[in-house]
Write a protein that holds these residues in place. Structure first.
Motif, PDB file in Angstrom:
ATOM      1  N   ASN A 136     -11.104 -15.544  32.249  1.00  0.00           N
ATOM      2  CA  ASN A 136     -12.235 -15.462  31.333  1.00  0.00           C
ATOM      3  C   ASN A 136     -12.895 -16.834  31.136  1.00  0.00           C
ATOM      4  N   LYS A 137     -13.080 -17.548  32.257  1.00  0.00           N
ATOM      5  CA  LYS A 137     -13.738 -18.859  32.330  1.00  0.00           C
ATOM      6  C   LYS A 137     -12.938 -20.004  31.702  1.00  0.00           C
ATOM      7  N   THR A 138     -11.678 -19.767  31.343  1.00  0.00           N
ATOM      8  CA  THR A 138     -10.801 -20.808  30.809  1.00  0.00           C
ATOM      9  C   THR A 138      -9.742 -21.141  31.860  1.00  0.00           C
ATOM     10  N   LEU A 139      -9.596 -22.432  32.164  1.00  0.00           N
ATOM     11  CA  LEU A 139      -8.590 -22.858  33.136  1.00  0.00           C
ATOM     12  C   LEU A 139      -7.194 -22.538  32.597  1.00  0.00           C
ATOM     13  N   VAL A 140      -6.421 -21.751  33.368  1.00  0.00           N
ATOM     14  CA  VAL A 140      -5.065 -21.380  32.932  1.00  0.00           C
ATOM     15  C   VAL A 140      -3.982 -21.900  33.879  1.00  0.00           C
ATOM     16  N   GLN A 141      -4.336 -22.115  35.143  1.00  0.00           N
ATOM     17  CA  GLN A 141      -3.368 -22.653  36.093  1.00  0.00           C
ATOM     18  C   GLN A 141      -4.049 -23.656  37.001  1.00  0.00           C
ATOM     19  N   GLN A 142      -3.337 -24.738  37.262  1.00  0.00           N
ATOM     20  CA  GLN A 142      -3.822 -25.744  38.195  1.00  0.00           C
ATOM     21  C   GLN A 142      -2.619 -26.214  38.992  1.00  0.00           C
ATOM     22  N   GLY A 143      -2.723 -26.130  40.312  1.00  0.00           N
ATOM     23  CA  GLY A 143      -1.603 -26.511  41.160  1.00  0.00           C
ATOM     24  C   GLY A 143      -2.012 -27.478  42.234  1.00  0.00           C
ATOM     25  N   LYS A 144      -1.037 -28.241  42.677  1.00  0.00           N
ATOM     26  CA  LYS A 144      -1.224 -29.155  43.806  1.00  0.00           C
ATOM     27  C   LYS A 144      -0.093 -28.902  44.785  1.00  0.00           C
ATOM     28  N   SER A 145      -0.447 -28.763  46.044  1.00  0.00           N
ATOM     29  CA  SER A 145       0.570 -28.451  47.046  1.00  0.00           C
ATOM     30  C   SER A 145       1.661 -29.513  47.101  1.00  0.00           C
ATOM     31  N   GLU A 146       1.332 -30.760  46.808  1.00  0.00           N
ATOM     32  CA  GLU A 146       2.343 -31.814  46.854  1.00  0.00           C
ATOM     33  C   GLU A 146       3.370 -31.683  45.731  1.00  0.00           C
ATOM     34  N   HIS A 147       3.125 -30.813  44.750  1.00  0.00           N
ATOM     35  CA  HIS A 147       4.105 -30.583  43.688  1.00  0.00           C
ATOM     36  C   HIS A 147       5.085 -29.459  44.024  1.00  0.00           C
TER      37      HIS A 147
END
Length: 191
Positions: A136-147
């Motif tokens: 709903n236009k709110t950032l809920v997950q952010q990932g980086k492959s190096e993690h």
């Protein structure tokens, strides 16, 4: 085609669900019927009170792979996308408490979604890449492959020890922290 999924591949996600961080990849398989057909809406199944979203990077296998050494794994895929692994969380917890398999909670029809495929050559920093999920236009997950605890090449080497990977098989590489429940009418956007 099969979907090989990796659980607990981001330490913070394992911690948010109060799971131990594994030394080896945690694997489970979804049938191809779990894949939501392109252009179809996702409907909350009547399985559980808590259907959770999990954003992930997904790679597609280009040729059969068995007992692949990690240093050669990059030769077995050329595209990546973002995907969603939907989970009936309460059902999964009940199954885990009884030391039973999770398939009913992870592999129901429509329990996996794929974005548009991108050639690895189109990504500026592969194998380091980031992805985001908005609810709903709110950032809920952010990932980086190096993690990831276990990167894509290591996953291919590990998985191919146990299962022959066939052309077209998909590897869902695990989700970062920030998973959460869905409600009717929620809109998800992956980048």
């Amino acid at each position: 085609m099969k979907l090989v999924c990796v659980g607990r591949n981001y330490a913070k996600h394992a911690e948010e669900l109060r799971n131990e961080v594994p030394a080896e990849p945690v694997l489970f398989i979804k049938p191809d019927s779990a894949l939501l057909p392109p252009g179809h809406d996702f409907y909350l199944p009547d399985l559980d009170s808590a259907i959770h979203y999990e954003a992930e990077l997904v790679v597609r296998i280009d040729k059969p792979a068995k007992h692949v050494e990690e240093r050669f794994a990059h030769r077995y895929y050329s595209q990546v996308t973002v995907g969603l692994d939907f989970t009936a969380r309460d059902l999964q917890q009940r199954l885990k408490e009884k030391v039973l398999p999770w398939e009913k909670a992870k592999s129901f029809d429509g329990a996996a979604f794929l974005g548009a495929w991108q050639a690895l050559g189109e990504l500026k920093n592969w194998p380091q890449t980031s992805f985001q999920l908005f609810k709903n236009k709110t950032l809920v997950q952010q990932g980086k492959s190096e993690h990831m605890l276990h990167g894509v090449d290591r996953l291919i080497a590990y998985i191919s020890r146990f299962f022959t990977l066939k052309t077209g098989d998909l590897i869902f590489t695990g989700t970062p922290a920030g998973v959460g429940p869905l409600a009717i009418g929620d809109h998800l956007s992956l980048y």
